[in-house]
Structures are given as C-alpha cells and as structure tokens.
Scaffold this motif. Structure first.
Motif, PDB file in Angstrom:
ATOM      1  N   HIS A  17       0.658  -1.245  -0.003  1.00 16.13           N
ATOM      2  CA  HIS A  17       0.053   0.013  -0.102  1.00 16.13           C
ATOM      3  C   HIS A  17       0.823   1.162  -0.046  1.00 16.13           C
ATOM      4  O   HIS A  17       0.256   2.385  -0.091  1.00 16.13           O
ATOM      5  CB  HIS A  17      -1.079  -0.053   0.984  1.00 16.13           C
ATOM      6  CG  HIS A  17      -1.747  -1.132   1.207  1.00 16.13           C
ATOM      7  ND1 HIS A  17      -2.971  -1.334   0.334  1.00 16.13           N
ATOM      8  CD2 HIS A  17      -1.732  -2.428   2.061  1.00 16.13           C
ATOM      9  CE1 HIS A  17      -3.663  -2.407   0.407  1.00 16.13           C
ATOM     10  NE2 HIS A  17      -2.931  -3.032   1.813  1.00 16.13           N
ATOM     11  N   ARG A  20       0.118   3.681  -3.060  1.00 16.48           N
ATOM     12  CA  ARG A  20      -1.041   4.245  -2.820  1.00 16.48           C
ATOM     13  C   ARG A  20      -1.058   5.349  -1.859  1.00 16.48           C
ATOM     14  O   ARG A  20      -1.938   6.497  -2.556  1.00 16.48           O
ATOM     15  CB  ARG A  20      -2.306   3.231  -2.523  1.00 16.48           C
ATOM     16  CG  ARG A  20      -3.676   3.450  -2.383  1.00 16.48           C
ATOM     17  CD  ARG A  20      -4.664   2.457  -1.933  1.00 16.48           C
ATOM     18  NE  ARG A  20      -5.973   2.960  -1.886  1.00 16.48           N
ATOM     19  CZ  ARG A  20      -7.160   2.097  -1.338  1.00 16.48           C
ATOM     20  NH1 ARG A  20      -6.591   1.021  -1.026  1.00 16.48           N
ATOM     21  NH2 ARG A  20      -8.292   2.796  -1.313  1.00 16.48           N
ATOM     22  N   TRP A  82      -6.828  -3.919   2.058  1.00 14.90           N
ATOM     23  CA  TRP A  82      -7.053  -2.650   2.695  1.00 14.90           C
ATOM     24  C   TRP A  82      -8.586  -2.650   3.534  1.00 14.90           C
ATOM     25  O   TRP A  82      -9.415  -3.087   2.963  1.00 14.90           O
ATOM     26  CB  TRP A  82      -6.942  -1.387   1.979  1.00 14.90           C
ATOM     27  CG  TRP A  82      -6.796  -0.132   2.769  1.00 14.90           C
ATOM     28  CD1 TRP A  82      -7.896   0.602   3.067  1.00 14.90           C
ATOM     29  CD2 TRP A  82      -5.642   0.381   3.571  1.00 14.90           C
ATOM     30  NE1 TRP A  82      -7.341   1.752   4.088  1.00 14.90           N
ATOM     31  CE2 TRP A  82      -5.983   1.620   4.234  1.00 14.90           C
ATOM     32  CE3 TRP A  82      -4.262  -0.190   3.680  1.00 14.90           C
ATOM     33  CZ2 TRP A  82      -5.390   2.164   5.154  1.00 14.90           C
ATOM     34  CZ3 TRP A  82      -3.457   0.678   4.425  1.00 14.90           C
ATOM     35  CH2 TRP A  82      -3.969   1.938   5.088  1.00 14.90           C
ATOM     36  N   SER A  84     -11.937  -2.329   4.611  1.00 10.37           N
ATOM     37  CA  SER A  84     -13.072  -1.352   3.989  1.00 10.37           C
ATOM     38  C   SER A  84     -14.306  -2.176   4.388  1.00 10.37           C
ATOM     39  O   SER A  84     -15.792  -1.600   3.749  1.00 10.37           O
ATOM     40  CB  SER A  84     -13.019  -1.255   2.440  1.00 10.37           C
ATOM     41  OG  SER A  84     -13.156  -2.671   1.728  1.00 10.37           O
ATOM     42  N   ARG A 245      -6.779   8.606   0.171  1.00  7.06           N
ATOM     43  CA  ARG A 245      -7.760   8.564   1.242  1.00  7.06           C
ATOM     44  C   ARG A 245      -8.979   8.693   0.858  1.00  7.06           C
ATOM     45  O   ARG A 245      -9.744   8.106   1.549  1.00  7.06           O
ATOM     46  CB  ARG A 245      -7.279   9.385   2.488  1.00  7.06           C
ATOM     47  CG  ARG A 245      -5.731   9.245   2.849  1.00  7.06           C
ATOM     48  CD  ARG A 245      -5.440  10.019   3.979  1.00  7.06           C
ATOM     49  NE  ARG A 245      -3.909   9.929   4.170  1.00  7.06           N
ATOM     50  CZ  ARG A 245      -3.574  10.023   5.488  1.00  7.06           C
ATOM     51  NH1 ARG A 245      -4.412  10.258   6.589  1.00  7.06           N
ATOM     52  NH2 ARG A 245      -2.466   9.916   5.694  1.00  7.06           N
ATOM     53  N   ALA A 248     -10.516   5.615  -0.418  1.00  3.16           N
ATOM     54  CA  ALA A 248     -10.886   4.679   0.703  1.00  3.16           C
ATOM     55  C   ALA A 248     -11.819   4.957   1.793  1.00  3.16           C
ATOM     56  O   ALA A 248     -12.554   4.041   1.910  1.00  3.16           O
ATOM     57  CB  ALA A 248      -9.319   4.373   1.473  1.00  3.16           C
ATOM     58  N   GLN A 251     -15.027   3.953   0.026  1.00  2.00           N
ATOM     59  CA  GLN A 251     -15.365   2.652  -0.073  1.00  2.00           C
ATOM     60  C   GLN A 251     -15.811   2.090   1.224  1.00  2.00           C
ATOM     61  O   GLN A 251     -16.805   1.275   1.231  1.00  2.00           O
ATOM     62  CB  GLN A 251     -13.945   1.799  -0.378  1.00  2.00           C
ATOM     63  CG  GLN A 251     -14.262   0.330  -0.829  1.00  2.00           C
ATOM     64  CD  GLN A 251     -12.768  -0.493  -1.206  1.00  2.00           C
ATOM     65  OE1 GLN A 251     -11.765   0.273  -1.002  1.00  2.00           O
ATOM     66  NE2 GLN A 251     -13.307  -1.296  -1.544  1.00  2.00           N
TER      67      GLN A 251
END
Length: 307
Positions: A17, A20, A82, A84, A245, A248, A251
């Motif tokens: 990550h 990202r 990640w 979510s 961010r 994320a 999501q």
C-alpha cells in the motif's frame, strides 16, 4: 509471534500500500503510537505500518483494530486487502429509531456560502445544495441571517443547510444543519435528539477514519470528508487527505451520502467524483469567481459530466 514476525507483517502491508497512500500526494510518516496493551501481532504490525503511511495516531489505531478484526473475520491475514468492511470498523446499519432524516445519496454541487444574500444568489443560479456558513457571535445577526437564508431558497428547490447555528436553524425550519467535530462534542445534552425528532437533516464534518467512525455512530444524514486539498479558508487540524484516502473513505462508507470538501475546483471534479462521493462542496470556486452564476453553471456541468 516474535518481533521479527511482526516486522514481516508490517513490511508486507507497506509493500502492498505504500504506492497508494505514500506516493506523490502522500503524507509524511508519523510516530507509531503506543499499543494500549493490545498484544495482537496483526494489530501491532498494522499500527506501525499505517503510521509510516502517514496516518495520525487515532486513525492508525482505528485502522489497526480494523485490520485485526478483518483477519479474524477471514481467518487469515491478507496484506493486500486494505480494510473496508463496515463491521471491521465497528460500524452498524442505522437504526431507524435513532437515525436522522435521510437526504439524497447524490447531493450534487454543494455551495458553502458566507451570508444569506449569497445563499439566495446561488440557489437562484440552480445550485442544488447550499450551506449558510455565517460566522458571528451576535445572536440577533445570526437569527436574521438564518431566517433570511431560509426565505431566500423558497421556490428554488435548493436544499439549505445551516452551519453550526442549530437552534436558529430549527426555529427557522431549515432543511438541514451541518456541524463540525468540535461542535458535535460541544452540543448540550438532548440537542441531537431535538434535531432528530424535528426531522431536520444533519451533516457532520470528518477528517479521517477515527472521526468518520464517531460521526457514523450518530447516524447522520450525510458525512463530509476533507479537507481533500489544501485550503486557506480555515485553519485545519489535519493535513489535506488527498484522493487516495478519499477513495478509501468512500469505499468504507458506501451507502452513506458523502460530501467531499476542501480546496476543490472545477479541474479536480473528475478525480474527486471518481472516488465515489455523491457531492462536492465548493467555496472559493464560487464566491471568488468573476461571474459566480457562470461559475455555478460550469461546476454543475462538471459535476453531471462525471457520474
């Protein structure tokens, strides 16, 4: 599991990550906070990794707990995944008995404006959602501005939110109220129930995972996410969040109406909309424009171009 194994898990998260979250728009690494007695190796690895990815202490802690729960739920640790899943963050579906009145998932262009004249002007220009952010300590002036803003949107179809001044908003019959995290903490006992029972919508500002979870627990009508980009309009306690961010956050909170805010201009609309948010809030892009009505038309077109 020994320290070497924890370091291996941490390295795996970073490898998956870092590009990202710590790339060109990433934030600098943060000190790893204390674990608070949590000895779970996945928690410890994720806490350190998320701190290195630039998440402040409260957000790194929130993510580390989510990673621990995710691994327990799946029965295995997956560095590439990640967190979510709402349950991994302790987020539950709104209880209708305790949720605030709903608003559309897509609030569209959202203009944050300094006074009632601006509210009326942008409502007449066809901006679908407007907010009165009138800064004053004078109760008489506040009452007059809120009343004038409510009157200004009549017949336009615009949804009007009042920033901070929740009692004046209830008295005037505004569509909704918007509060920040500090305002949420400072509300007197019973205030949330008064707003909820009135049917007035409630939006809450957030600046990261910990604040998102706190806001979600109130079951507001929408959650605002920011600041996405640098802004000079107010002193921010947190750094700009950036698009990675924001995506994320969107999501995790899918299904909740979301408003992206902070330094967003027409040139960023496509990238912001691509994260999955249903509304973009703007301030300077309208109030500092040479022709605010023309700017509103352009921004509405930009918004509708990127579904």
């Amino acid at each position: 599991m020994n320290d070497a194994s924890i370091a291996t898990l941490q390295a795996a998260i970073l490898a998956a990550h870092r590009t990202r979250f710590a790339g060109q728009d990433g934030l600098p690494a943060q000190p790893t906070p204390a674990t608070g007695g949590n000895a779970d190796p996945i928690y410890q690895a994720a806490l350190s990794a998320c701190s290195q990815l630039g998440f402040i202490a409260c957000d790194a802690h929130t993510l580390a707990l989510a990673w621990q729960r995710q691994s327990q739920r799946l029965g295995a640790f997956d560095a590439s995944l990640w967190p979510s899943h709402a349950a991994d963050f302790g987020l539950s579906a709104p209880d209708p008995a305790h949720a605030f009145a709903p608003c559309p998932q897509q609030l569209g262009l959202y203009a944050v404006l300094p006074d009632a004249d601006w509210v009326g002007r942008m409502a007449r220009a066809g901006v679908p959602t407007v907010q009165l952010r009138f800064k004053s300590d004078d109760p008489t002036a506040i009452h007059a501005q809120v009343q004038a803003a409510v009157a200004a949107v009549q017949g336009t179809g615009a949804r009007l939110f009042i920033n901070d001044h929740w009692e004046a908003a209830l008295h005037a019959g505004a569509y909704g109220i918007h509060i920040g995290q500090e305002d949420l903490d400072a509300l007197p006992a019973g205030a949330l129930q008064r707003i909820r029972s009135s049917g007035t919508r409630l939006g809450i500002s957030t600046h990261g995972y910990a604040e998102m979870c706190k806001a979600h627990a109130v079951h507001p009508s929408y959650i605002a996410l920011g600041a996405v980009f640098p802004t000079t309009l107010k002193k921010m306690a947190t750094a700009p969040q950036g698009l990675a961010r924001l995506a994320a956050y969107a999501q995790l909170l899918r299904g909740t109406p979301l408003v992206a805010i902070g330094g967003i201009g027409a040139e960023q609309f496509a990238a912001v909309r691509a994260t999955g948010v249903g509304s973009i809030a703007v301030v300077r892009a309208l109030v500092n424009a040479p022709d605010p009505e023309a700017a509103a038309t352009l921004l509405k077109e930009q918004f509708s171009t990127y579904p």
